[in-house]
Scaffold this motif. Structure first.
Motif, short mmCIF file in Angstrom:
data_model
loop_
_atom_site.label_atom_id
_atom_site.label_comp_id
_atom_site.label_asym_id
_atom_site.label_seq_id
_atom_site.Cartn_x
_atom_site.Cartn_y
_atom_site.Cartn_z
N TYR A 1 81.11 99.01 63.67
CA TYR A 1 81.13 100.40 63.25
C TYR A 1 81.85 101.22 64.32
O TYR A 1 81.69 100.98 65.51
CB TYR A 1 79.71 100.93 63.02
CG TYR A 1 79.01 100.19 61.90
CD1 TYR A 1 79.32 100.46 60.58
CD2 TYR A 1 78.06 99.22 62.18
CE1 TYR A 1 78.70 99.77 59.55
CE2 TYR A 1 77.43 98.52 61.16
CZ TYR A 1 77.76 98.80 59.85
OH TYR A 1 77.15 98.11 58.83
N SER B 1 73.83 101.61 54.96
CA SER B 1 74.19 103.02 54.96
C SER B 1 73.01 103.93 55.23
O SER B 1 73.16 105.00 55.83
CB SER B 1 74.84 103.40 53.62
OG SER B 1 76.02 102.68 53.43
N LYS C 1 71.81 107.51 62.20
CA LYS C 1 72.65 107.43 63.41
C LYS C 1 73.67 108.56 63.43
O LYS C 1 73.95 109.16 64.47
CB LYS C 1 73.35 106.07 63.45
CG LYS C 1 74.18 105.83 64.70
CD LYS C 1 73.31 105.70 65.93
CE LYS C 1 74.13 105.34 67.15
NZ LYS C 1 73.31 105.31 68.38
N LEU D 1 72.53 103.95 58.89
CA LEU D 1 73.67 104.61 59.51
C LEU D 1 73.60 106.13 59.36
O LEU D 1 74.08 106.87 60.22
CB LEU D 1 74.98 104.10 58.89
CG LEU D 1 75.41 102.68 59.27
CD1 LEU D 1 76.57 102.23 58.39
CD2 LEU D 1 75.79 102.61 60.74
N GLY E 1 81.25 104.86 61.22
CA GLY E 1 81.11 103.93 60.11
C GLY E 1 82.09 102.79 60.22
O GLY E 1 82.87 102.69 61.17
#
Length: 286
Positions: free
Chosen positions: A256, A103, A109, A106, A222
């Motif tokens: 994702y 996470s 991102k 991410l 996600g």
């Protein structure tokens, strides 16, 4: 804590487990109040459950501490290794295993994607549960990525439902060009307030999971929660058949997804760049 239990029974049913013939479920929800988690985990231990499936790092920590032996399977947990919930992905050790995503990585991102959607963005608000260490790690990663992308961060830490009003007031007083919401039980339970506020004030917002975009959010990046529950069900199945959690390597989600709601984009007066639309896994059209 905070998510519907329905995906797990569905996933276990696909593996042949029928309720009540093969399996019984005991669900406990803390409604975003972390101080309730130890007591709820202790309730499950007193019921002599065979496996505890968790959503969120705090729930996993509470289940882990409540019993030294009951297997704990993570379904929706971020950065389990970074939070010390497991020794490593390959060798989790103890009695915790399951699914965890990166996470923290991410989060960076997601910031990159929202700045692609709003190229002129100079100030990005970040809404997160400041009382949760895992969520704070995600916020800190956004801060680092913001320096690299040369955008300013407007920190909006919340600790309880009453704090959202102050966060909204801050955005009214100092309007951000976009918003990133870090998802945990607290922010998820208040998602409608956030989605409605962002739409009313025409603030493009990035979320962590597709269901929030289905609810009217602009975009998300996600894992699919249902995918995670299917993976978690596989761990439950193997534990029921005799495997020890300590010998079952922890998995990352296999994929994702980028989801974009064009109806929301239109309401915001935002044109999504064609290159970003081409990368989307799901586009919700008006």
């Amino acid at each position: 804590d905070g998510s519907s239990p329905l995906p797990l029974p569905r996933a276990l049913q696909d593996l042949g487990y029928l309720e009540p013939r093969d399996v019984l479920y005991e669900s406990r929800w803390a409604d975003g109040k972390q101080d309730r988690l130890p007591g709820l985990a202790s309730e499950l231990v007193r019921l002599h459950v065979d496996v505890i499936v968790t959503v969120g790092g705090p729930s996993t920590a509470a289940a882990n501490q409540a019993s030294p032996s009951i297997p704990v399977v993570m379904a929706l947990v971020g950065d389990a290794d970074g939070l010390g919930l497991i020794d490593s992905l390959a060798r989790p050790g103890g009695h915790v295993t399951g699914v965890t995503d990166q996470s923290v990585d991410l989060s960076a991102k997601r910031l990159e994607i929202i700045t692609e959607a709003v190229p002129r963005a100079a100030r990005i608000a970040v809404l997160w549960n400041a009382s949760d260490r895992g969520m704070t790690l995600r916020y800190q990663e956004v801060e680092k990525a913001a320096q690299r992308l040369r955008v300013a961060v407007q920190p909006l830490g919340v600790r309880e439902p009453d704090d959202f009003a102050a966060a909204f007031s801050s955005m009214i007083a100092h309007r951000p060009d976009a918003l990133v919401m870090v998802t945990d039980a607290l922010t998820l339970l208040n998602r409608k307030r956030v989605i409605d506020f962002a739409l009313t004030h025409r603030i493009p917002a990035m979320y962590e999971a597709g269901p929030l975009v289905q609810d009217g959010g602009l975009m998300s990046y996600g894992a699919n929660p249902d995918d995670n529950f299917r993976l978690a069900a596989g761990y439950v199945d193997r534990i029921f058949k005799g495997s020890s959690p300590s010998t079952l390597p922890v998995q990352r989600p296999g994929r994702y997804y980028l989801t974009i709601n064009l109806k929301t984009a239109k309401a915001l007066g935002l044109t999504i760049p064609p290159a970003l639309l081409l990368r989307a896994d799901q586009v919700i059209d008006p």
